[in-house]
Design a protein around this motif. Sequence first.
Motif, short mmCIF file in Angstrom:
data_model
loop_
_atom_site.label_atom_id
_atom_site.label_comp_id
_atom_site.label_asym_id
_atom_site.label_seq_id
_atom_site.Cartn_x
_atom_site.Cartn_y
_atom_site.Cartn_z
N THR A 17 0.83 -1.21 0.00
CA THR A 17 0.00 0.00 0.00
C THR A 17 0.86 1.25 0.00
O THR A 17 0.63 2.19 -0.78
N GLU A 18 1.86 1.29 0.86
CA GLU A 18 2.75 2.46 0.92
C GLU A 18 3.49 2.68 -0.40
O GLU A 18 3.67 3.81 -0.86
N LYS A 19 3.90 1.57 -1.01
CA LYS A 19 4.66 1.69 -2.25
C LYS A 19 3.80 2.27 -3.37
O LYS A 19 4.26 3.07 -4.18
N ILE A 20 2.53 1.88 -3.39
CA ILE A 20 1.62 2.42 -4.40
C ILE A 20 1.38 3.91 -4.15
O ILE A 20 1.37 4.72 -5.08
N TYR A 21 1.21 4.28 -2.88
CA TYR A 21 1.05 5.70 -2.56
C TYR A 21 2.27 6.50 -3.00
O TYR A 21 2.16 7.58 -3.58
N LYS A 22 3.44 5.97 -2.70
CA LYS A 22 4.67 6.68 -3.07
C LYS A 22 4.81 6.81 -4.58
O LYS A 22 5.29 7.81 -5.09
N LYS A 23 4.37 5.75 -5.29
CA LYS A 23 4.42 5.81 -6.75
C LYS A 23 3.48 6.91 -7.25
O LYS A 23 3.83 7.67 -8.17
N GLY A 24 2.30 7.02 -6.63
CA GLY A 24 1.37 8.08 -7.00
C GLY A 24 1.92 9.45 -6.68
O GLY A 24 1.78 10.40 -7.45
N GLU A 25 2.57 9.56 -5.50
CA GLU A 25 3.17 10.84 -5.11
C GLU A 25 4.27 11.25 -6.08
O GLU A 25 4.41 12.43 -6.44
N LYS A 26 5.06 10.29 -6.52
CA LYS A 26 6.14 10.58 -7.46
C LYS A 26 5.57 11.07 -8.79
O LYS A 26 6.08 12.03 -9.38
N GLN A 27 4.49 10.40 -9.24
CA GLN A 27 3.85 10.85 -10.48
C GLN A 27 3.32 12.28 -10.32
O GLN A 27 3.43 13.10 -11.23
N ASP A 28 2.75 12.56 -9.15
CA ASP A 28 2.22 13.90 -8.89
C ASP A 28 3.33 14.94 -8.91
O ASP A 28 3.18 16.04 -9.47
N GLU A 29 4.46 14.61 -8.31
CA GLU A 29 5.58 15.54 -8.27
C GLU A 29 6.12 15.82 -9.67
O GLU A 29 6.44 16.95 -10.02
N GLU A 30 6.21 14.79 -10.48
CA GLU A 30 6.70 14.96 -11.85
C GLU A 30 5.74 15.84 -12.66
O GLU A 30 6.14 16.69 -13.44
N GLU A 31 4.44 15.61 -12.41
CA GLU A 31 3.44 16.42 -13.11
C GLU A 31 3.52 17.88 -12.67
O GLU A 31 3.43 18.80 -13.49
N LYS A 32 3.72 18.09 -11.38
CA LYS A 32 3.82 19.45 -10.85
C LYS A 32 5.02 20.18 -11.44
O LYS A 32 4.96 21.38 -11.72
#
Length: 372
Positions: A17-32
């Motif tokens: 679960t944490e790894k999926i969240y972190k993957k989503g956060e990383k995608q969000d950061e790249e988009e930002k």
Amino acid sequence: MFGKLKEKLLNAASKITEKIYKKGEKQDEEEKKIIAKVEEKKENLKVQPKKEIIDEKKEISFFDRFKITRTIKKVIKKEVVILEEDIEDILEELEIELLEADVALEVVERLLEEIKNELVGKKISADDNVEEIVLNAIKNAIRNILSQEYIDIEEIIQKNKKLGKPTVIVFVGINGTGKTTTIAKLAYKLKNKGYKVVLAAGDTFRAGAIEQLEEHAKRIGVKVIKHQPGADSAAVIYDAIQHAKARGIDVVLADTAGRQATNINLMEEIKKVVRVTKPDLVIFVGDALTGNDAVYQAKEFDEAVGIDGVILTKIDADAKGGAALSIGYAIGKPILYLGVGQRYEDLIEFSPDIIIRNIFEETQKYSTEREF
């Protein structure tokens, strides 16, 4: 109950679960970053933080981490696709931990494959509860492992009643698994459902075995057919069958001596019992506390006489859960009942959901009826 298995599986669920969240956060950061570059020349540009980030350096127990992933609202802006590489290292770690919890190797391999099939390729969006998705994937994997063809004993009894003959069930296993007590529990259950039951004291080898079965029969209110200690076990059970036929009794539950598969003489005896009595069911009684040993024993008896199903005893005291998770899949035969206590009432019909609930939820009062 199943504390070790519960710990390992919840730990893995939390990490995934944490790894999926972190993957989503990383995608969000790249988009930002991309948006920032495009918008950097615009006036009054304001970038608001999307969420609080938990200090990754802070050491927390897996229970705390699990609690966090359940309670903190996380937002994944873009869809996240779970890849095999995202969970591979966690599943490799889980493999070792499950083996330590006495789960059989072939079951561990199948379980990890089932978890992969459930998760890999799944798309996670902002509205999804990631922790729930991961837990459901693991539960489904376990359910697939535990789902063997169901044997309805009452259906067999009813069918034989119409044919005018008793249903014969022979119980096998090693010493100390609670075989004789389990026979008494099943006799109690069937008698309370209105069936006429007779017990066959086929364990003529162990000192006190006949007396033990007689004491159970007295308490339950059923008859025992017995011979002298050392008598031919097949002859005792055969006489019990003839007694049942003559008196219109519905079920013969036959005890046999506990034996190791390495004891050639006793294994030849149980082969003779099955050959002579031609039982409707041969049931292996295994001790859940012995873990993988119960699996090996079941395989050996299956090879020797061909067992039809399993009853696992002492489930209520099993801290690991390996046998309950392994035995059905490993031998390809269904678990029929679980022994969950010392009382005659403490024999419950098996369903995969009983095991799943006791892995992922707090221990609850067992029902003596089949649960679906």
